[in-house]
Design an enzyme around this catalytic site. Structure first.
Site, PDB file in Angstrom:
ATOM      1  N   GLU A  54       0.830  -1.207   0.000  1.00  0.00           N
ATOM      2  CA  GLU A  54       0.000   0.000   0.000  1.00  0.00           C
ATOM      3  C   GLU A  54       0.866   1.259   0.000  1.00  0.00           C
ATOM      4  OE1 GLU A  54      -2.263  -3.046   2.647  1.00  0.00           O
ATOM      5  OE2 GLU A  54      -0.195  -2.604   2.029  1.00  0.00           O
ATOM      6  N   ALA A 164      17.543 -42.059  -8.838  1.00  0.00           N
ATOM      7  CA  ALA A 164      18.944 -42.363  -9.153  1.00  0.00           C
ATOM      8  C   ALA A 164      19.051 -43.834  -9.532  1.00  0.00           C
ATOM      9  CB  ALA A 164      19.846 -42.060  -7.958  1.00  0.00           C
ATOM     10  N   SER A 170      22.477 -39.669 -10.740  1.00  0.00           N
ATOM     11  CA  SER A 170      21.180 -38.998 -10.804  1.00  0.00           C
ATOM     12  C   SER A 170      21.161 -37.783 -11.728  1.00  0.00           C
ATOM     13  CB  SER A 170      20.751 -38.552  -9.398  1.00  0.00           C
ATOM     14  OG  SER A 170      21.684 -37.630  -8.861  1.00  0.00           O
ATOM     15  N   ARG A 209      19.530 -20.025 -10.173  1.00  0.00           N
ATOM     16  CA  ARG A 209      20.416 -19.673 -11.276  1.00  0.00           C
ATOM     17  C   ARG A 209      19.600 -19.505 -12.555  1.00  0.00           C
ATOM     18  NH1 ARG A 209      22.625 -23.721  -8.418  1.00  0.00           N
ATOM     19  NH2 ARG A 209      22.259 -25.368  -9.935  1.00  0.00           N
ATOM     20  N   GLU A 296      13.569 -30.255  -1.652  1.00  0.00           N
ATOM     21  CA  GLU A 296      14.054 -31.022  -2.798  1.00  0.00           C
ATOM     22  C   GLU A 296      14.604 -32.390  -2.402  1.00  0.00           C
ATOM     23  OE1 GLU A 296      15.979 -29.052  -5.997  1.00  0.00           O
ATOM     24  OE2 GLU A 296      15.560 -27.052  -5.213  1.00  0.00           O
ATOM     25  N   LEU A 301      13.657 -37.778   3.796  1.00  0.00           N
ATOM     26  CA  LEU A 301      13.023 -36.544   4.253  1.00  0.00           C
ATOM     27  C   LEU A 301      11.646 -36.390   3.631  1.00  0.00           C
ATOM     28  CD1 LEU A 301      13.089 -33.901   5.818  1.00  0.00           C
ATOM     29  CD2 LEU A 301      14.342 -32.862   3.902  1.00  0.00           C
TER      30      LEU A 301
END
Length: 367
Positions: A54, A164, A170, A209, A296, A301
């Site tokens: 704003e 992979a 990979s 990148r 990623e 995980l």
């Protein structure tokens, strides 16, 4: 509200997205000011969260803001923080009407911004393109309401779900178009996150990148023992681009001192089942101000996040190759014995990225 209102709000939403990944802990808000059918001011939340959208739009509009309509994607703030309230700035500028897409659930603001505007005699209308606004602000709202950021999980896999070969090769399963799309996604998130296994095996830089000189996201590594390469890219560049490490309480004190000396920020987290608890990780990142995380991997995980129902969106890139059962799976063991136990997502979009397919899925909330 009119079709012109919808057009201007869509414009404000598009502007707000320019701030995604660059203005945490504040929301990526967009604002358009219109007088007599002409856009006289526009803005979005700037780098680091200030100035607010704003304020930017009012500065552009100048005296033309008097009697105009302001389109904002989130309820204007009403509290004094590091900057004065945006609601007060709109009042002072003489805005006659405010159209807001969604309310702000922050208890310092919730309803108070709209009340301040109405008390000043400004017409306030809400709910225009609310679904889009709530999606755009989901990370900020999740952090406000549940103390955790929005989490996007990226998977780049073969058609049979491998990341992979059996030997660990990979690079690259997906092609350059898919990889560019991944960098664009990094650019719209506050942080890029990987597990310690990925950091050790791939030595990633986790930077954006191919998009010029843009602010870089925080690089987050989840590693219980903090046993990460001290000569790797993350360690060597921690002074230049932020590195945060989520570790367990049993991490080696020497590793803690070393990584702190390299410039990393250390976030202690709980351990559950022998691994860093993903809920504790997201809570720590939310408390540190992050609103949008782009994960990623790796497979363990990803599995722990899925099993804990913490994945809000899946960005899946599928390559036209098969690697077989001996390849490394994109997602680790989930312990699913019945289909009813499997995490479920709804397809919201798909596209062709060069030689690969990208499909986007969002979580289906438990009933």
């Amino acid at each position: 509200m009119s079709e012109a209102d919808r057009h201007h709000m869509a414009h404000a939403l598009a502007l707000g997205r320019r701030g995604m990944g660059k203005c945490w802990p504040n929301p990526a808000v967009g604002c358009v000011i219109v007088r007599d059918g002409r856009v006289v001011g526009r803005g979005w939340t700037q780098l680091g969260g200030r100035p607010h959208a704003e304020t930017e739009a009012l500065a552009m509009a100048g005296a033309a803001a008097k009697g105009a309509t302001a389109y904002v994607t989130l309820e204007p703030c009403s509290h004094h923080g590091k900057t004065p309230p945006c609601a007060q700035a709109l009042i002072k500028a003489g805005i006659a009407r405010v159209v807001a897409a969604a309310p702000d659930s922050d208890p310092r603001v919730s309803g108070k911004g709209f009340a301040m505007l109405r008390d000043a005699g400004i017409t306030v209308e809400t709910g225009l393109l609310a679904d889009e606004a709530l999606r755009d602000h989901a990370g900020f709202l999740l952090r406000t309401e549940h103390e955790r950021p929005w989490l996007t999980l990226k998977l780049a896999m073969s058609l049979d779900g491998r990341i992979a070969t059996a030997t660990g090769e990979s690079r690259w399963i997906t092609g350059p178009d898919a990889r560019r799309a991944v960098h664009a996604l990094r650019n719209t998130h506050d942080a890029v996150m990987v597990g310690g296994g990925t950091a050790r095996a791939d030595d990633p830089s986790l930077t954006v990148r191919g998009f010029g000189a843009v602010p870089q996201p925080v690089r987050v590594v989840v590693s219980r023992f903090l046993d990460l390469p001290l000569m790797g890219q993350l360690a060597r560049t921690a002074q230049d681009v932020p590195v945060w490490v989520c570790h367990g309480p049993d991490a080696d004190p020497q590793f803690l001192r070393t990584w702190e000396g390299l410039g990393a920020r250390l976030l202690p987290c709980r351990v559950q089942g022998g691994r860093v608890d993903p809920a504790s990780v997201l809570s720590a990142l939310g408390k540190a101000g992050l609103t949008r995380i782009f994960c990623e991997g790796g497979g363990q995980l990803a599995a722990s996040l899925l099993a804990s129902d913490l994945v809000d969106e899946l960005q899946v890139f599928s390559a036209g190759m098969t690697l077989g059962a001996e390849g490394h799976p994109g997602i680790g063991a989930l312990g699913v014995e019945r289909l009813s136990e499997a995490p479920r997502f709804q397809l919201v979009d798909f596209s062709v990225e060069g030689r690969d397919i990208r499909h986007i899925w969002r979580r289906i909330a438990a009933e």
